[in-house]
Design a protein around this motif. Structure first.
Motif, short mmCIF file in Angstrom:
data_model
loop_
_atom_site.label_atom_id
_atom_site.label_comp_id
_atom_site.label_asym_id
_atom_site.label_seq_id
_atom_site.Cartn_x
_atom_site.Cartn_y
_atom_site.Cartn_z
N PHE A 116 -9.80 3.05 14.34
CA PHE A 116 -10.10 2.45 13.86
C PHE A 116 -9.20 3.24 12.40
CE2 PHE A 116 -13.51 0.94 15.62
CZ PHE A 116 -13.15 -0.55 15.00
N LEU A 117 -9.11 4.67 12.34
CA LEU A 117 -8.59 5.20 11.11
C LEU A 117 -7.11 5.45 11.95
CD1 LEU A 117 -9.04 7.33 9.03
CD2 LEU A 117 -8.28 9.30 10.95
N ALA A 118 -6.74 5.52 13.26
CA ALA A 118 -5.31 5.45 13.95
C ALA A 118 -4.33 3.80 12.58
CB ALA A 118 -5.14 5.56 14.79
N ILE A 119 -5.61 3.25 13.67
CA ILE A 119 -4.96 1.90 13.44
C ILE A 119 -4.90 1.70 11.33
CG2 ILE A 119 -5.89 -0.78 13.11
CD1 ILE A 119 -6.38 -0.14 15.46
N SER A 120 -5.73 2.05 10.21
CA SER A 120 -5.63 1.87 9.53
C SER A 120 -4.46 2.75 8.78
CB SER A 120 -7.79 2.40 8.56
OG SER A 120 -7.97 2.35 9.53
N LEU A 121 -4.54 3.92 9.01
CA LEU A 121 -3.08 4.46 8.86
C LEU A 121 -2.13 4.10 9.05
CD1 LEU A 121 -4.30 8.36 9.68
CD2 LEU A 121 -4.02 7.04 7.73
N TYR A 122 -1.69 3.59 10.16
CA TYR A 122 -0.77 2.43 10.25
C TYR A 122 -0.73 1.40 9.03
CZ TYR A 122 2.58 -0.60 12.53
OH TYR A 122 3.86 -1.66 12.40
N ILE A 123 -1.13 0.52 9.16
CA ILE A 123 -1.33 -0.58 8.61
C ILE A 123 -1.26 0.11 7.52
CG2 ILE A 123 -2.78 -2.31 7.24
CD1 ILE A 123 -2.32 -2.96 10.38
N VAL A 124 -1.43 0.60 6.12
CA VAL A 124 -1.41 1.19 5.24
C VAL A 124 -0.31 2.18 4.88
CG1 VAL A 124 -2.27 3.05 3.21
CG2 VAL A 124 -4.30 1.31 4.62
N LEU A 125 0.21 3.46 5.80
CA LEU A 125 1.43 4.05 5.82
C LEU A 125 2.84 3.12 6.76
CD1 LEU A 125 0.03 7.73 6.84
CD2 LEU A 125 0.08 6.20 3.94
N ALA A 126 2.51 2.56 7.31
CA ALA A 126 3.74 2.00 8.30
C ALA A 126 4.18 1.27 6.39
CB ALA A 126 3.77 1.32 9.05
N PRO A 127 4.29 0.27 5.53
CA PRO A 127 4.88 0.12 5.15
C PRO A 127 5.60 1.00 4.11
CG PRO A 127 2.71 -1.03 4.55
CD PRO A 127 2.86 -0.45 6.05
N VAL A 128 4.44 1.83 3.95
CA VAL A 128 5.59 2.92 3.02
C VAL A 128 6.43 3.86 3.87
CG1 VAL A 128 4.82 4.98 1.12
CG2 VAL A 128 3.55 3.09 1.59
#
Lengths: 288, 626, 143
Positions: free
Chosen positions: A4-16
């Motif tokens: 879940f941490l990995a997915i949330s990090l991706y959701i938040v950081l990927a667009p940045v």
């Protein structure tokens, strides 16, 4: 929990990350052309502006297809960074792209229609190389799971050097870079207007842009896997490779549609399939 | 036992009843009742046999053999007469050869052939029976309305509906016989009945083209029939084996010739290259016939018999050759489908391609490939049946089969076009059945023979192209048009809705289907199996949930957006897709799909497919003899 | 919101210009002026654009085109008339086929006169238009 941490990090950081890369891309391209270029955060300004603009449509439901495009790109990326099956990631990415194409069809405009048809041919062009990459990694690591590919320990690139070339070749399609920016492009906005994105505006266009950032990060993630044995090296290679593609974008003219399709299949066949054949041959002989 | 007998005999009784009763209303009631009864009987059959790994049944009545032999000879005589009448020399020759082989077998061994068990029921037979029973009945139901409209539209075709339904039900009966029999001679009998039934159905309209194509189908399938009878002859004269289960168990020990011959028969029947022409020709028949041949019967008989021998082919050179023929067919079939305008032809090539994938799995013969193959059979049958029935509805209401004419189908025939889209998504998109199967195929190939991936990967990419461009065509809205769906009769909707629901439900039911029907069969044969991990099932279900939310969301989406005309450089003209040209003239535009004839042209690729597969067939026999 | 003024995407329409102003508009994109510094991108598509640049005067043939393009742009949007022809019809104003300036057909927010308008003044005009754009955004969508 880690997933879940990995997915949330991706959701938040990927667009940045994707947005900043896109900004760097624009500065880099401008410098290559002897210009100063926009600020590095320009892509964020663009998207923020698009989000606050009115949305005009030709058909009401066209935006929904784009929403699904965004959702499935995020879904594919989430699966990737959660360490799931790489084949499912590829299939989810195809599904996402199909929604983009259908959205452009739904808009029922001649320009987006041609863009959609070209995008379809591009999907057909990049898919073999993408699948071969997943298959090659399976042959090397013995698993389709991204988590196990990432923690393989040894450099996958040594086993799959030709595959890496085939993958880079089709990456230009995914990044919408010249010579394969036929369906829609960041430059030359007069040519076939804007292809698939012609009829999308406001929030919907912002969604396409954001989806593209997610996609960029996902594709760079696959590049990372090739060098997964050393995180710093892998990140550096992914970054260098991104700018190499921007460089190619600036110095190469656009290819024709048939060439795009034909050449990427040939490259996938020779480098991708060739690599797989050599690899399985060597492992049958017990050399690996 | 009674259920099994019911499945075999009941459709035949119905068939003869339909032949005798000429009244339209009576016929439609009988077909409806029979469709329901047959579907229920197959489900009851599943429940009855659910707990057993496999069951044998024996009738022990010798006169059945004699009866079958007489029927075969009589039919052969009739075909002989027809082939002379229509001057099809090749068919004459093949019929003579086949009948001679049959009579030789009879004369040489005659009543001495003793078969321990006439019927053999395991999970694969049950899956096949379910497909035949449920889909076959659905098609029968659909045919009532379709054939009524067909004869209204084609007044030049003589109304022989009694004969049409007679053949349809004979076909179902023969298919049940084929998948449930263990006696090779019986399988051969049913095999020939399916060949002849499709001959009559394809030639139904009696036009010159239909007759020609019917004979083409007959000719190709007679090649297979000859191979089949030779296989029986060989295995009986050398090993005294006339049962399917014993031949399977013997495997490669007694030489591979019978196996190669049976695979050859399967290849002809499942329309693999170089024999694929007959299935394309079969498109001249009324649409329910295409649906029947493509989804539930005929071609599935071919892959069924190959799958029966899959475990024998595992890790054999001949197996890889069979797999290569299947793979080649998948690649070429998918590629040619890209260049086709005709909706039925696209479906036909897609069928050929997917059967190729199943044959590929059969040739590989590992437990993973087998799992994928059975899934493919099930999913392909349901989805392709749905697509054919939808295209049939479009054809009968709009009188066109050209994909280019299906622009804006979403406004003209909303329900049918949504069903078609579900069907198409079912053919190639995650998370629908076919894609899960394709994923399993990739996995199976990586573990056994990565070179064959070549076919699957490139063929799969072409598949995406031809389906999506068709889907896109249907959802475009270029001008508001009236709804022409009203003419579709009630009995046509029932099978359409059933199949749509089945296509969607199968994603959810996949784990159950796999657990209760496919895995037990795989374990029985290979002693091990694959299972989908819970994580992946969960992922698929999430994707399915998202996709199911799509039609719900579409109703309310975009209410706030301002509607403007599409961008045509500002020169929009009123009404439809048109622009204002020079001197203010309104010019209409047409948007046509890409077909890329230069690379995907039918003439070019068929020749490549034919030549390459011809060599592969020769290689198969050479390897079998060596 | 500041983002709005930092990312003006323009669409450039040539009414019946002699091409002088068009060339000057495109000159703004060259390395010498490099308007991408200001986030300005030349879009070919009204549906993506915020600023409509029109060069040349209005005539019978292009009235409907200008109206359609303006209509297809999502709100908020501004119009910049570039060159004296777009402003008032210019020296062609008396021609038999010329109706006059752009403001005959659609509301114009900024006028950039000149024959041809210089790139500096064009950029200046666009920047002025941005403040109008910001006002329109605050005031809600008109039109």
């Amino acid at each position: 929990m880690k997933v879940f941490l990995a997915i949330s990090l991706y959701i938040v950081l990927a667009p940045v990350i994707g947005g900043i890369l896109s900004g760097l891309d624009r500065i880099f391209s401008a410098r290559l052309q002897g210009r100063v270029g926009p600020p590095v955060f320009q892509p964020f300004y663009d998207v923020a502006k698009l989000l606050s603009k009115e949305t005009v449509v030709v058909r009401r439901s066209q935006g929904l297809y784009i929403l699904y495009y965004l959702i499935f790109v995020m879904f594919a990326g989430g699966l990737f960074f959660a360490g799931r099956n790489l084949l499912i990631v590829v299939f989810a990415l195809t599904l996402a792209d199909v929604f983009l194409v259908l959205g452009a069809h739904k808009a029922s405009s001649s320009y987006s229609f041609i863009g959609a048809q070209r995008e379809l041919i591009q999907i057909m062009s990049y898919e073999p190389a993408l699948l071969f990459t997943a298959i090659g990694m399976y042959l090397v690591t013995g698993s389709f799971y991204v988590s196990e590919m990432a923690s393989f320990g040894r450099p996958i690139i040594v086993y799959l050097p030709a595959m890496f070339l085939a993958f880079i070749y089709v990456q230009a399609i995914k990044f919408r870079k010249s010579p394969f920016d036929l369906s829609t492009s960041h430059h030359a906005h007069q040519e076939l207007v804007k292809g698939v994105t012609t009829e999308f505006s406001g929030k919907t266009l912002a969604m396409i842009e954001i989806a593209h950032w997610y996609e960029t990060v996902l594709v760079l993630g696959i590049v990372y896997l090739f060098f997964g044995f050393n995180a710093w090296l892998a990140a550096a290679v992914a970054l260098c490779e991104f700018f190499a593609i921007v460089m190619i974008d600036n110095v190469i003219a656009r290819a024709r549609l048939e060439f795009t399709f034909f050449s990427s299949w040939i490259v996938a066949l020779i480098f991708g399939m060739g690599n797989i054949i050599v690899l399985s041959g060597l492992s049958k002989m017990g050399l690996i | 036992m009674y259920l099994l007998g019911f499945l075999l005999v009941f459709p035949a009784i119905v068939a003869f009843a339909l032949l005798v009763l000429k009244d339209d209303a009576v016929r439609s009631h009988i077909v409806k009742a029979a469709a329901v009864l047959i579907s229920l009987a197959t489900i009851a059959f599943l429940v009855d046999n659910f707990h057993d790994e496999f069951r044998f049944y024996n009738l022990g009545i010798k006169s059945i053999d004699t009866g079958m032999f007489v029927v075969e000879v009589l039919l052969a005589a009739y075909i002989f007469y027809l082939s002379l009448k229509f001057k099809r020399r090749m068919v004459t020759l093949l019929v003579v050869v086949q009948t001679a082989a049959m009579i030789m077998l009879r004369v040489t061994y005659g009543n001495s052939i003793v078969v321990a068990n006439d019927f053999f029921v395991d999970k694969l037979s049950i899956v096949m029976a379910l497909i035949v029973g449920i889909l076959g009945s659905a098609i029968g139901l659909y045919s009532i309305g379709y054939m009524r409209d067909y004869h209204k539209a084609h007044s030049d075709v003589r109304d022989r509906r009694g004969f049409f339904f007679f053949i349809i039900f004979v076909f179902l009966s023969a298919m049940f016989g084929l998948v449930l029999s263990n006696n090779l001679l019986w399988i051969f009998f049913f095999w020939e009945i399916t060949t002849l039934s499709s001959f009559f159905l394809i030639g139904y309209s009696r036009t010159e083209e239909a007759t020609w194509n019917a004979f083409c189908a007959l000719e190709y399938n007679l090649w297979g029939g000859i191979a089949f009878i030779l296989a029986i002859y060989y295995s009986y004269s050398f090993f005294r084996i006339a049962e399917l289960d014993r031949l399977m168990l013997m495997g490669g020990m007694g030489g591979l010739i019978p196996v190669a011959l049976i695979c050859f028969a399967g290849i002809t029947k499942s329309a693999q290259y170089p024999f694929s022409k007959w299935l394309l020709g079969a498109m001249v028949a009324p649409t329910p016939v295409s649906a029947l041949l493509h989804s539930s019967t005929m071609v599935k008989a071919g892959v069924y018999i190959i799958l029966r021998f899959a475990m024998v082919l595992d890790n054999l050179a001949i197996g890889y050759v069979v797999a290569a023929i299947g793979g080649l067919t998948f690649l070429i079939g998918s590629a040619i489908a890209v260049s086709q305008h005709d909706a039925k032809k696209v479906l036909a090539y897609s069928t050929i391609a997917n059967l190729g994938l199943i044959v590929l799995c059969g040739g590989i013969g590992t437990y993973e490939a087998m799992w994928a193959a059975i899934l493919l059979i099930v999913f392909h049958a349901v989805t392709k049946c749905l697509l054919f029935l939808c295209v049939g509805v479009v054809d009968s209401e709009m009188h066109t089969r050209d994909i280019e004419d299906m622009t804006s189908l979403i406004t003209r025939m909303p329900r049918v076009s949504v069903m078609m889209q579900i069907g198409m998504a079912g053919m190639f998109l995650a998370p629908f059945g076919m894609l899960i199967s394709k994923w399993a195929v990739i996995k199976a190939l990586v573990d056994s023979n990565p070179i064959l991936l070549l076919f699957v990967v490139f063929g799969g990419s072409a598949t995406v192209f031809y389906w999506v461009k068709w889907m896109g065509k249907m959802i475009m809205v270029v001008e508001p048009e009236r709804d022409v769906e009203i003419g579709v009769g009630g009995e046509m909707w029932i099978p359409l809705y059933t199949l749509t629901v089945l296509t969607v439900l199968f994603v959810g039911f996949l784990p159950l289907l796999s657990k209760f029907l496919i895995v037990p069969y795989i374990i029985e044969i290979y002693d091990r199996t694959i299972t989908m991990s819970h994580g992946n099932i969960f992922i698929m279900l999430v994707m399915m949930g998202l996709i199911l939310a799509f039609p719900l969301a579409v109703i309310n989406y975009g209410k706030g957006a301002r509607i403007v005309s599409p961008y045509i450089c500002g020169a929009n003209a009123e009404g439809g897709v048109a622009f204002t040209g020079a001197f203010g003239r309104k010019r209409e535009m047409e948007m046509k799909d890409y077909y890329i004839d230069r690379y995907f042209g039918e003439a070019l690729l068929s020749r490549v497919g034919f030549d390459a597969s011809f060599v592969l067939i020769l290689a198969m026999f050479v390897l079998a003899v060596l | 919101m500041k983002a709005f003024t930092k990312s003006p995407w323009v669409i450039h329409y040539d009414g019946s210009s002699c091409n002088g102003c068009d060339i000057e508009v495109l000159a703004c994109l060259t390395p010498l002026y490099d308007v991408e510094r200001l986030g300005i991108i030349n879009m070919g598509n009204p549906k993506h654009a915020d600023v409509l640049l029109i060069t040349g005067s209005i005539n019978g043939e292009n009235v409907s085109v200008v109206k359609t393009i303006y209509d297809q742009m999502p709100n908020p949007k501004v119009v910049v008339a570039i060159g004296i022809c777009a402003t008032s019809g210019g020296i062609f104003g008396e021609c038999y086929n010329v109706s006059g300036g752009v403001d005959l057909v659609i509301p114009v927010d900024v006028y950039v006169p000149g024959c041809a308008a210089r790139p500096e003044s064009i950029i200046d005009g666009i920047v002025k238009a941005l403040s109008v754009l910001e006002e329109k955004r605050k005031g809600g969508c008109d039109d």
